[in-house]
Design a protein around this motif. Sequence first.
Motif, mmCIF file in Angstrom:
data_model
loop_
_atom_site.group_PDB
_atom_site.id
_atom_site.type_symbol
_atom_site.label_atom_id
_atom_site.label_comp_id
_atom_site.label_asym_id
_atom_site.label_seq_id
_atom_site.Cartn_x
_atom_site.Cartn_y
_atom_site.Cartn_z
ATOM 1 N N TYR A 102 0.831 -1.197 0.000
ATOM 2 C CA TYR A 102 0.000 0.000 0.000
ATOM 3 C C TYR A 102 0.871 1.254 0.000
ATOM 4 C CZ TYR A 102 -3.718 3.139 1.439
ATOM 5 O OH TYR A 102 -4.614 4.165 1.486
ATOM 6 N N GLY A 140 2.553 1.729 -3.283
ATOM 7 C CA GLY A 140 1.649 2.316 -4.268
ATOM 8 C C GLY A 140 1.461 3.803 -4.048
ATOM 9 N N LEU A 141 1.303 4.138 -2.789
ATOM 10 C CA LEU A 141 1.111 5.548 -2.419
ATOM 11 C C LEU A 141 2.288 6.384 -2.909
ATOM 12 C CD1 LEU A 141 -1.237 6.609 -0.758
ATOM 13 C CD2 LEU A 141 0.194 6.537 1.252
ATOM 14 N N LYS A 184 4.478 5.513 -5.232
ATOM 15 C CA LYS A 184 4.665 5.447 -6.673
ATOM 16 C C LYS A 184 3.763 6.445 -7.386
ATOM 17 C CE LYS A 184 6.160 2.270 -9.943
ATOM 18 N NZ LYS A 184 5.628 1.305 -10.879
ATOM 19 N N ASN A 185 2.613 6.712 -6.793
ATOM 20 C CA ASN A 185 1.684 7.645 -7.410
ATOM 21 C C ASN A 185 1.755 9.027 -6.825
ATOM 22 O OD1 ASN A 185 0.047 6.497 -9.516
ATOM 23 N ND2 ASN A 185 -0.351 4.934 -7.981
ATOM 24 N N TYR A 196 0.089 14.439 -8.111
ATOM 25 C CA TYR A 196 -0.522 15.635 -7.539
ATOM 26 C C TYR A 196 0.349 16.179 -6.409
ATOM 27 C CZ TYR A 196 -4.739 14.467 -10.068
ATOM 28 O OH TYR A 196 -5.634 14.216 -11.054
ATOM 29 N N ASN A 197 -0.056 17.274 -5.852
ATOM 30 C CA ASN A 197 0.611 17.880 -4.696
ATOM 31 C C ASN A 197 2.060 18.278 -4.935
ATOM 32 O OD1 ASN A 197 -1.583 17.735 -2.847
ATOM 33 N ND2 ASN A 197 -1.259 15.531 -2.755
ATOM 34 N N LEU A 242 -4.641 4.873 5.797
ATOM 35 C CA LEU A 242 -3.275 5.356 5.841
ATOM 36 C C LEU A 242 -3.108 6.497 4.849
ATOM 37 C CD1 LEU A 242 -0.776 4.490 7.361
ATOM 38 C CD2 LEU A 242 -0.241 2.940 5.508
ATOM 39 N N ASN A 243 -2.683 7.643 5.362
ATOM 40 C CA ASN A 243 -2.635 8.828 4.513
ATOM 41 C C ASN A 243 -1.266 9.454 4.475
ATOM 42 O OD1 ASN A 243 -5.266 8.687 4.142
ATOM 43 N ND2 ASN A 243 -5.780 10.683 4.955
ATOM 44 N N LEU A 244 -1.039 10.146 3.391
ATOM 45 C CA LEU A 244 0.133 10.994 3.316
ATOM 46 C C LEU A 244 -0.273 12.346 3.887
ATOM 47 C CD1 LEU A 244 2.946 11.321 1.814
ATOM 48 C CD2 LEU A 244 1.589 12.366 0.052
ATOM 49 N N ASN A 286 9.727 19.771 -12.689
ATOM 50 C CA ASN A 286 8.893 18.765 -13.352
ATOM 51 C C ASN A 286 7.933 18.062 -12.400
ATOM 52 O OD1 ASN A 286 9.637 18.932 -16.037
ATOM 53 N ND2 ASN A 286 11.551 17.896 -15.582
ATOM 54 N N GLN A 294 -6.701 16.344 -5.681
ATOM 55 C CA GLN A 294 -5.354 16.336 -5.137
ATOM 56 C C GLN A 294 -5.341 15.698 -3.755
ATOM 57 O OE1 GLN A 294 -2.452 19.346 -6.260
ATOM 58 N NE2 GLN A 294 -3.013 20.284 -4.357
ATOM 59 N N ARG A 330 -3.772 11.590 -1.952
ATOM 60 C CA ARG A 330 -2.916 11.387 -0.791
ATOM 61 C C ARG A 330 -3.180 10.047 -0.107
ATOM 62 N NH1 ARG A 330 -2.992 14.416 3.660
ATOM 63 N NH2 ARG A 330 -4.993 15.414 3.415
ATOM 64 N N SER A 388 -4.445 7.389 -1.908
ATOM 65 C CA SER A 388 -4.698 6.408 -2.943
ATOM 66 C C SER A 388 -3.396 5.828 -3.442
ATOM 67 C CB SER A 388 -5.424 7.055 -4.108
ATOM 68 O OG SER A 388 -6.507 7.775 -3.629
ATOM 69 N N PRO A 389 -3.229 4.549 -3.287
ATOM 70 C CA PRO A 389 -2.011 3.929 -3.772
ATOM 71 C C PRO A 389 -2.027 3.721 -5.282
ATOM 72 C CG PRO A 389 -3.150 2.535 -2.209
ATOM 73 C CD PRO A 389 -4.085 3.589 -2.594
#
Lengths: 368, 368, 373
Positions: free
Chosen positions: A153, A156-157, A159-160, A164-165, A199-201, A231, C87, C91, C93-94
């Motif tokens: 998980y 993945g978080l 890698k993506n 955004y952000n 689980l969040n960033l 970039n 956006q 945060r 979403s994997p």
Amino acid sequence: MKRYLIIITILLTYMFYLYGNTRVPIEEVDIIVGFGYDVMDKSNGQIQYSVPFNSYIFKPNEEKLSVTKTGRGKNLTEAEQDRDSKVERKYISGLEMVYVISEKYAKMGIKDLIDERFRNTEANDMAYVVVCKGNSEDIFSFQELGYISTSDYIYGLMKNIDGYNFFSQNYKLIDVFVRMDSKGRQVLLPYIEISKNGLNLTGLALFNKDKMVKKIDIKEARILNLLREDNVKGVLSIRKDNKKYIDFYAKSKNRKVKCYKENGKYKFDINLTLTGEIISNTLYEDILSSKDVKEKFEKDMKQQVENMCNEFINKMQYQYKIDCLELGRYGAAEFGRLKNVDWNEIVSNSEIKVNVKVMVESEGRGDY
Amino acid sequence: MNKLSGNKITPNEAVYILIGIMLDLNIVSIANALVPIAKQTSWISALLGGVYPLYVGILAVFVSRKYPKDNILTLSKNIFGNIIGNILNFLFLISLMIYFCAGLSEVTIISRTYVVPFLSSLKIYVSILLLAAYTASKGLKTVSRICFFNFIGLITLIIISLGILRNGSLLNVSPVFGVSLKKIIAASRDSAYDYALMETVFLIYPLIEDSKKIKTIVLKSTAFIVIVYTWITFISIYYLGIDIIPKTIWAFVEVSRDIEIKNITNLRYLVLFILLFISIKSMSILYYLSLLILDNIKKIKNKPIVIFLIGILVIYVCKNYFKTLHDRNEILEYAIPVITIYNLSYVSVISLVSLLKKDDIVGKKQKK
Amino acid sequence: MEKNKKNKVMIICVLVAVLIVFFLEKSEEAPNVEELDIAVGIGYNITEKSDGIYYDIPFNVYYFQENGKTKSNIRQGRDKTTGQVKQERQRESPRSYSLGFEKVVLIEEKFAKYGIRGILDVSFNLPKFNNDAFVFVCRENTNEYFKEDIMGYTSTSDFLYGLIKNMQDNWFFGENYKYKDLILIVDSEGRNAVLPYIEKEKDEIAIKGMALFKGDKLKAVIDINDAKWMNILREKKSKGLLTLKKNSKEYINSYSSSQKKVKCIKNGEECKFIIDLDISGDIISNTMYKDLFSNTETLKNFEKLMASEIRGYLLDFVKKMQTDYRVDCLELGKIAAAKYGRGTGVDWNEVVCRSEIEINVRFKVNSVGRGEY
């Protein structure tokens, strides 16, 4: 000629066969996918290191499972030895996807662990490094629906993360190696925590040398990223009221930093170009057909982004006092890598100017 | 299939070429151009706009009767002398080039919006121009072949668009005469851009095998193109209604998105593929005609280099001046009236002078 | 020979140029399909806070379990503008999202009252957005619906998708509740959108009525019975169940299909609308008449009675519409605008609420089933 070739090939094959790993069926193997690093206070005033790890286990019926085990000890090496002793099956390392460092550990300094990883020839340099709130053990035991392990998980978080952000992809182990001791560079790692949605960033962890100094929230992180990375992509909005707003999906391009000295004072110019598309718009009428409106938007957006950046730079210079924009790197390149120059301090006391250029590149398929 | 031999084209091929030259990717946005002025009667405006190619075509019929072997470039040189004639021809070339760049930029923007947002504009420019350059370098016969496929694609497009008849409503198109005649005519003037480039019939008529049939060629192609444009405008209004069309950028693409035909799920991609093909065909013809004019102004010795240079020039212009829809529209807003007036007067003056002069200008020159 | 050499040089030049463009020019990568989350449902909610309104837009996504089964999960996103929500969502979403497979769009009632223009704008701008997704208005927060685990369905979105198809056959529902219809209707002159309204009751999700829109705002919610009469009046062709009831034991059910024709007459300043309905039905249950099929007289009587009964209900509804809801949910304005000109600044909602609406109903029994029991 041909004969030699054949002989060499046979020799090589033989060597590979001899010195390669002994082959074991997959059911008897663990694959470690994530390493964690925690420290804990003990009642007697000492601290205890604990190093959990997250591994896959393959069952005979082709099911994959993940388990978390923990090693403990007085220092990192001891803890790691303890961890190794708990592995009952043969394990394959070098396939780890993430390193999760607890905030407390990070604040004590990550030098020892980075050192250990650097020495270890089997360590995966491309694994992501993140800082977490609380203990990494809790993170690993958190089960997210649809994922075999938390490591997947988080992987993945990460890698993506760059969609955004304005996040970049520079949060791998190798990036930490490169940045930790470089002149004018700073480590910056994503910060994750468990909230009610999973689980969040939630922000970024700022480091000074090897110690974590501060966690900033996602809003500041966006601006920091925008100023620091090239970039990268993210959404910028101008919001007038609840109903009138415009969202601009921007890509930063051609970030250029100039460093020069004026009257003995360092000055930095950061030039950013933002191109992108408008993804929703209820604020400007006729933005599709009228160039004036479009230019007005570009001007407004430029103004807003510059304000945001200046606000952040102010905060950085007076509150954090770290050069988290890596401006010192450009200074060092310009004026030589002098010894005993603290770029953190120089950057905190110098004048930083931000120039932003905004360009709308595409308008989508219409404007409702 | 018959072999691609000989330089002359058959009358049928000429019809396909003329349809191909007039019908560009702007079929998808013709409703957007007309609806703000003529509202629900826009399709009548589209119908009336057909007067323009008809007029040019009829001139061509008369001129071709008198001078069946000389195209307009030679005529203009003979009337105005070499220098002025060449300048006029060159200006005509420039007008073609503007259509060239506008077309290329539009197809790039559309395909980036709907199909390949991850490709950069430059890559799309290069890929399309490569195809177009290859076709153009093979001569008019090959170009006519691609035009024939384009014609089939167009028929397919119209048949597909019949599928929307079930969903729309005639109420959207009525009241039929709710708009004043003045506005209808004003809008039909705006359709000039869509009907433009019929002038090129003056370039290709000497290349037609049976030059006596030029009248039927002109009538057939004009009639077809008028029907296509009228139909596309009508169906766009019929389905979307006049309140929604101004909100879109490419109305017909939106219409085609919503067509439901049993067992075909990704109809949109079929439509976009046809549109892409239409555009590549336009690029090929314009490429070929530019070469033709350049060859007339100054004999081309090394064709590949000229083709290469034209390609570079077009990419340069597109990348710098036609990059976004705004830039493109702004340039076209000024350029189209100028180009249309220039082209019309260029064609009319040359035809009138050459028709009114009693003696054979060409013959006289040759005798000298 | 010379020419060949030159041509070769040219070809090499072109090839090099193309290679440079394609390898040096940076561009984004298209993500792999396996690395995408498939969003099957999108929900729209708002929460009011002291510093303004927050948009809360969850995605209902599929995920694949190890045992090969597919289940669904929710991914949240909340911020002050719809673009920022995207956006925020990333945060947690994997995977990145793949749009274009949405089956339903749920709009919270509060959001609908607030105005749905923002939704239309952001999705209209997305070329990949699936135009064929059905749109629903729901009473509670959309998460309540997405959370629901419905037997036999992978996700709530799949369930609702099936539900609306069924409503079209039994409750005179039309087909125009898709996202693309919303785009066409909301800003068109003389048109008003209506959307199915769902509620959750004791863990069961059902269509409980219809939401009437005026422009982009929700104006009123009507219950399912009113919705039936409105649909008969609104849709060109529709089918469903009609009942004539004397008491709880004596009734006739007829599975009917209705066809509508509208005429608009202008009388000076006033408009008059005449709606002709042609309803024909199959009798599917009958406990009221004994000799319905043997006696033509009874049949005629029944048809007449049915027609007048239906007409009564319809007139009731029209009255309610004109006085209570004050929205032209029958889209009569569209017909008047097509006849008497567009863009004149007339508020068709007002005109329709003021003007006289005449309804003529003709009921005919189509077939009689296979007999009586």
